[in-house]
Write a protein that holds these residues in place. Structure first.
Motif, PDB file in Angstrom:
ATOM      1  N   ASP A   3      50.743  53.406  35.889  1.00  0.00           N
ATOM      2  CA  ASP A   3      50.970  53.557  37.327  1.00  0.00           C
ATOM      3  C   ASP A   3      50.085  52.544  38.039  1.00  0.00           C
ATOM      4  OD1 ASP A   3      51.411  54.309  39.930  1.00  0.00           O
ATOM      5  OD2 ASP A   3      50.396  56.229  39.759  1.00  0.00           O
ATOM      6  N   CYS A   6      47.968  51.949  44.237  1.00  0.00           N
ATOM      7  CA  CYS A   6      46.580  52.065  44.667  1.00  0.00           C
ATOM      8  C   CYS A   6      46.135  53.522  44.571  1.00  0.00           C
ATOM      9  CB  CYS A   6      46.439  51.569  46.105  1.00  0.00           C
ATOM     10  SG  CYS A   6      44.772  51.748  46.785  1.00  0.00           S
ATOM     11  N   LYS A   7      44.992  53.737  43.939  1.00  0.00           N
ATOM     12  CA  LYS A   7      44.473  55.102  43.783  1.00  0.00           C
ATOM     13  C   LYS A   7      44.123  55.735  45.126  1.00  0.00           C
ATOM     14  CE  LYS A   7      41.015  57.849  41.447  1.00  0.00           C
ATOM     15  NZ  LYS A   7      39.879  57.880  40.554  1.00  0.00           N
ATOM     16  N   VAL A  31      42.022  51.636  36.864  1.00  0.00           N
ATOM     17  CA  VAL A  31      42.183  52.110  38.239  1.00  0.00           C
ATOM     18  C   VAL A  31      42.686  50.928  39.045  1.00  0.00           C
ATOM     19  CG1 VAL A  31      40.981  52.949  40.296  1.00  0.00           C
ATOM     20  CG2 VAL A  31      40.329  53.790  38.028  1.00  0.00           C
ATOM     21  N   TYR A  32      43.825  51.091  39.701  1.00  0.00           N
ATOM     22  CA  TYR A  32      44.424  50.031  40.510  1.00  0.00           C
ATOM     23  C   TYR A  32      44.102  50.266  41.974  1.00  0.00           C
ATOM     24  CZ  TYR A  32      47.145  48.533  36.485  1.00  0.00           C
ATOM     25  OH  TYR A  32      47.520  48.047  35.265  1.00  0.00           O
ATOM     26  N   ALA A  33      43.988  49.160  42.721  1.00  0.00           N
ATOM     27  CA  ALA A  33      43.723  49.249  44.161  1.00  0.00           C
ATOM     28  C   ALA A  33      44.394  48.084  44.881  1.00  0.00           C
ATOM     29  CB  ALA A  33      42.235  49.236  44.445  1.00  0.00           C
ATOM     30  N   LEU A  41      36.760  51.185  45.626  1.00  0.00           N
ATOM     31  CA  LEU A  41      37.088  51.760  44.324  1.00  0.00           C
ATOM     32  C   LEU A  41      36.562  50.946  43.152  1.00  0.00           C
ATOM     33  CD1 LEU A  41      40.841  52.740  44.912  1.00  0.00           C
ATOM     34  CD2 LEU A  41      38.868  54.264  44.902  1.00  0.00           C
TER      35      LEU A  41
END
Length: 67
Positions: A3, A6-7, A31-33, A41
């Motif tokens: 996924d 963006c978190k 963790v994507y942002a 993040l």
């Protein structure tokens, strides 16, 4: 496929249209942002695990035709 939203806000892309990026690793997962949330993040500068995850993500996106 992971996924890549963006978190923080759930967007699939940054406001300028660029894709989200890996900014940290939590529990072994990237963790994507978006650009708006990358700083809040993100892992500390120089985190080698994040750098490796970013390279792997770029390679995956190129192979899948996203980039």
């Amino acid at each position: 496929m992971p996924d890549t939203h963006c978190k923080a806000c759930g967007k699939a892309a940054s406001p300028d249209g660029s894709p989200t990026m890996v900014v940290a690793i939590e529990a072994g997962e990237p963790v994507y942002a978006c650009t708006e949330h990358a700083e809040e993040l993100g892992a500390p500068p120089g985190d080698l695990l994040v750098a490796l995850a970013q390279l792997l993500d770029i390679a995956r996106r190129r192979n899948e035709g996203e980039l």
